[in-house]
Design an enzyme around this catalytic site. Structure first.
Site, PDB file in Angstrom:
ATOM      1  N   GLU A 280       0.848  -1.192   0.000  1.00  0.00           N
ATOM      2  CA  GLU A 280       0.000   0.000   0.000  1.00  0.00           C
ATOM      3  C   GLU A 280       0.883   1.241   0.000  1.00  0.00           C
ATOM      4  OE1 GLU A 280      -3.258   2.381   2.762  1.00  0.00           O
ATOM      5  OE2 GLU A 280      -2.119   0.695   3.578  1.00  0.00           O
ATOM      6  N   VAL A 292       8.995  19.898 -11.460  1.00  0.00           N
ATOM      7  CA  VAL A 292       9.095  20.018 -12.917  1.00  0.00           C
ATOM      8  C   VAL A 292      10.290  19.256 -13.483  1.00  0.00           C
ATOM      9  CG1 VAL A 292       7.934  22.247 -12.931  1.00  0.00           C
ATOM     10  CG2 VAL A 292      10.415  22.159 -12.692  1.00  0.00           C
ATOM     11  N   ARG A 293      11.032  18.573 -12.636  1.00  0.00           N
ATOM     12  CA  ARG A 293      12.256  17.913 -13.091  1.00  0.00           C
ATOM     13  C   ARG A 293      12.088  16.408 -13.287  1.00  0.00           C
ATOM     14  NH1 ARG A 293      16.113  21.532 -12.874  1.00  0.00           N
ATOM     15  NH2 ARG A 293      17.720  19.964 -13.227  1.00  0.00           N
ATOM     16  N   TYR A 295      11.112  14.144 -11.028  1.00  0.00           N
ATOM     17  CA  TYR A 295      11.471  13.316  -9.883  1.00  0.00           C
ATOM     18  C   TYR A 295      10.378  12.295  -9.557  1.00  0.00           C
ATOM     19  CZ  TYR A 295      15.361  16.473  -8.858  1.00  0.00           C
ATOM     20  OH  TYR A 295      16.514  17.196  -8.926  1.00  0.00           O
ATOM     21  N   ALA A 297       8.082  10.636 -11.488  1.00  0.00           N
ATOM     22  CA  ALA A 297       8.071   9.452 -12.355  1.00  0.00           C
ATOM     23  C   ALA A 297       9.308   8.591 -12.127  1.00  0.00           C
ATOM     24  CB  ALA A 297       7.983   9.890 -13.814  1.00  0.00           C
ATOM     25  N   TYR A 323      -6.313  15.347  -7.044  1.00  0.00           N
ATOM     26  CA  TYR A 323      -5.174  15.976  -7.704  1.00  0.00           C
ATOM     27  C   TYR A 323      -4.092  14.969  -8.081  1.00  0.00           C
ATOM     28  CZ  TYR A 323      -7.371  20.132  -5.760  1.00  0.00           C
ATOM     29  OH  TYR A 323      -8.270  21.113  -5.432  1.00  0.00           O
ATOM     30  N   ILE A 325      -4.761  11.693  -9.133  1.00  0.00           N
ATOM     31  CA  ILE A 325      -5.228  10.642 -10.048  1.00  0.00           C
ATOM     32  C   ILE A 325      -4.467  10.690 -11.371  1.00  0.00           C
ATOM     33  CG2 ILE A 325      -7.201   9.862 -11.418  1.00  0.00           C
ATOM     34  CD1 ILE A 325      -9.003  10.638  -9.107  1.00  0.00           C
ATOM     35  N   GLY A 326      -4.278  11.888 -11.917  1.00  0.00           N
ATOM     36  CA  GLY A 326      -3.552  12.021 -13.183  1.00  0.00           C
ATOM     37  C   GLY A 326      -2.133  11.506 -13.090  1.00  0.00           C
TER      38      GLY A 326
END
Length: 546
Positions: A280, A292-293, A295, A297, A323, A325-326
């Site tokens: 979990e 924005v860099r 990190y 993913a 916020y 989910i995407g």
């Protein structure tokens, strides 16, 4: 005569000379050492000339005395005495005259000294002015030289920047590394893909990904504290005590993004259930200044590879807020839960307003190399297409449109490669038809708002018949938000009225099956009220709401 005698006194003359010489020396020292040396030399020359005159006069007097004195007879002695008296008087007269002349000479010499001192002072002033001018010119030259050097440096920097831009626009391997491009060949064809900034920083040793737990070691506790602070800041609706309790819980693990030497940028806290083969994800957040860099993913890919290689875990479950989910969808999570409920039900915490999502990890995939793997799949697919199609063949452009004044219609079948691609006139007619109706965008916006509403979680998916066996006995026309989304994508809503009907059907079914005092009944009322307000905000459809 008194003035002459006073001027003739040697001590007075010496004091006067010394005072003037000292005065001239003091002036010359203030202006320049050169002027002082000249003044001293001039004074010494005048003193030497005066001393030479005195010596010559004494020698002349002695010669006269020797010639006049005779050793023979008394007359000679008397004459000698008379002569001595006469000579003494003449000598006094000559001495006075000589003193007068000498005094005049000394006065003239003093005047000459003053004039020479003034001339020397003027020369010294000229020399000082010249020196200042030379210094100023030297300073100006130095400043001009510095300005010129700065301009040359700026030109060099501009040229360097231009060279860098040109290099980045070229196809050299070094330039690809600068842009973060990775190259590889497949079937003799070169492929490129761009790495994330986080991957580049990790390769350069600027950041690291570390798994930590509460083992009472100083460094791990510092990392956990940094994670706790980030979670509390990025998840303000979560109680701070609850976040701290889970982060420091010994049954939980955390993977942190650390910028060296020890600055926590973000991380994921998860609870593993090794025997049940799932974990979990409790918290996942990246500092707001670092989002924005890439990190997030890269962190998820690291976590997947680590968990799969160190345990038997094959699934991730998490409750995502509206916020997040995407983000989770991009990382391979889905709302379709395929994992048996007996495996996870009662083991993970149910968050009100959150959406349960699942990620099934593939055993033969290294997620850190996912970008390269996908590109290899694309290359293999293109190779297969080239064996059965000529779509990779590029034909020259049409030249019939170059003459704008004499444009004539042409037969599409005469265009090289069009027929081979499988084009038909019917395809042109279909392509000109609008894909979506004018109400599609409005329906899509309203549906997204409904899905993200806090009261929508009971209506996101169809009711499970295993959980509620008698539901479909009472509800003959079931409806839910996921079914509405599917109908919208398949162009099933030809009119806005059809969409409104389904939305109301969701709420009516809930009120029909559940009692008025249940939470589900209240959720249906809240969601329906929100839906009506959203439709009223659109002028062309506001009349459809009673």
């Amino acid at each position: 005569m008194v003035t002459r005698r006073r001027l003739h006194h040697p001590e007075v003359e010496q004091v006067s000379k010394r005072q003037k010489v000292d005065k001239a020396e003091s002036k010359n020292k203030k202006h320049a050492d050169v002027a002082a040396e000249r003044g001293e030399q001039s004074t010494e020359d005048h003193e030497d000339e005066s001393q030479d005159k005195k010596d010559k006069k004494v020698v002349g007097d002695n010669r006269d005395e020797d010639e006049e004195v005779s050793p023979n007879g008394q007359e000679a002695a008397e004459d000698n005495d008379d002569r001595k008296d006469k000579d003494a008087k003449e000598k006094d007269t000559e001495t006075n005259d000589e003193g007068t002349e000498k005094s005049h000479t000394d006065v003239n010499d003093d005047d000459d000294d003053v004039d020479e001192s003034k001339e020397e002072d003027a020369a010294a002033a000229v020399d000082i002015t010249k020196e200042k001018k030379d210094e100023q010119e030297s300073d100006n030259k130095t400043e001009e030289k510095k300005v010129q050097e700065n301009e040359e440096e700026e030109e060099e920097d501009e040229n360097k920047n231009d060279e860098d831009v040109e290099e980045l626009g070229s196809t050299e391997p070094v330039d690809d590394e600068k842009k973060g491009l990775v190259k590889f060949e497949f079937d003799g064809v070169e492929y490129k893909f761009k790495e994330r900034a986080s991957v580049i920083e990790e390769n350069e040793g600027k950041i690291e990904f570390r798994v930590v737990s509460n083992d009472n070691t100083r460094e791990n506790m510092m990392v956990l504290t940094g994670l706790k602070n980030i979670f509390q800041k990025q998840l303000p609706k979560m109680p701070k005590e609850y976040i701290a309790r889970l982060v420091y819980d010994r049954s939980h693990l955390s993977m942190a993004v650390i910028r060296k030497p020890l600055t926590v940028v973000g991380g994921i806290t998860y609870k593993p259930f090794n025997k049940r083969q799932f974990a979990e994800i409790v918290f996942c957040a990246i500092s707001s200044t670092e989002q924005v860099r890439g990190y997030g993913a890269h962190l998820m890919n690291h976590l997947k590879d680590y968990v799969r290689n160190t345990s038997d875990i094959r699934y991730f479950l998490t409750y995502a807020d509206n916020y997040a989910i995407g983000y989770f969808k991009k990382q391979g999570f889905t709302k379709d839960i395929t994992l048996d409920k007996k495996v996870w039900m009662g083991y993970i915490k149910d968050y009100e307003g959150g959406t349960l999502m699942q990620c099934s990890m593939l055993p033969r995939i290294r997620y850190l190399d996912a970008a390269k793997i996908l590109l290899l799949q694309e290359a293999a697919l293109r190779r297969k297409i080239r064996t059965i199609s000529k779509s990779h063949v590029v034909h020259p452009g049409l030249e019939c449109f170059n003459d704008i004044e004499n444009i004539k219609p042409i037969d599409p079948m005469s265009i090289p490669g069009l027929k081979e691609a499988g084009w038909t006139p019917e395809m042109d007619e279909l392509a000109q038809r609008p894909k979506r109706g004018p109400h599609y965008a409005a329906i899509q916006n309203i549906l997204v708002e409904l899905q993200n509403h806090a009261a929508a979680w009971p209506f996101l998916r169809p009711v499970n018949k295993e959980e509620v066996p008698d539901y479909y006995e009472f509800i003959k026309e079931p409806m839910d938000l996921s079914t509405m989304e599917l109908k919208l994508e398949n162009n099933k809503y030809e009119k806005m009225e059809e969409f409104i009907y389904d939305a109301r059907l969701v709420c009516n079914n809930c009120r029909l099956y559940n009692g008025e005092n249940t939470s589900y009944y209240k959720y249906a009322n809240r969601l329906e009220k929100f839906f009506n307000n959203k439709v009223k905000e659109i002028p062309e459809y506001s009349h459809l709401i009673d």
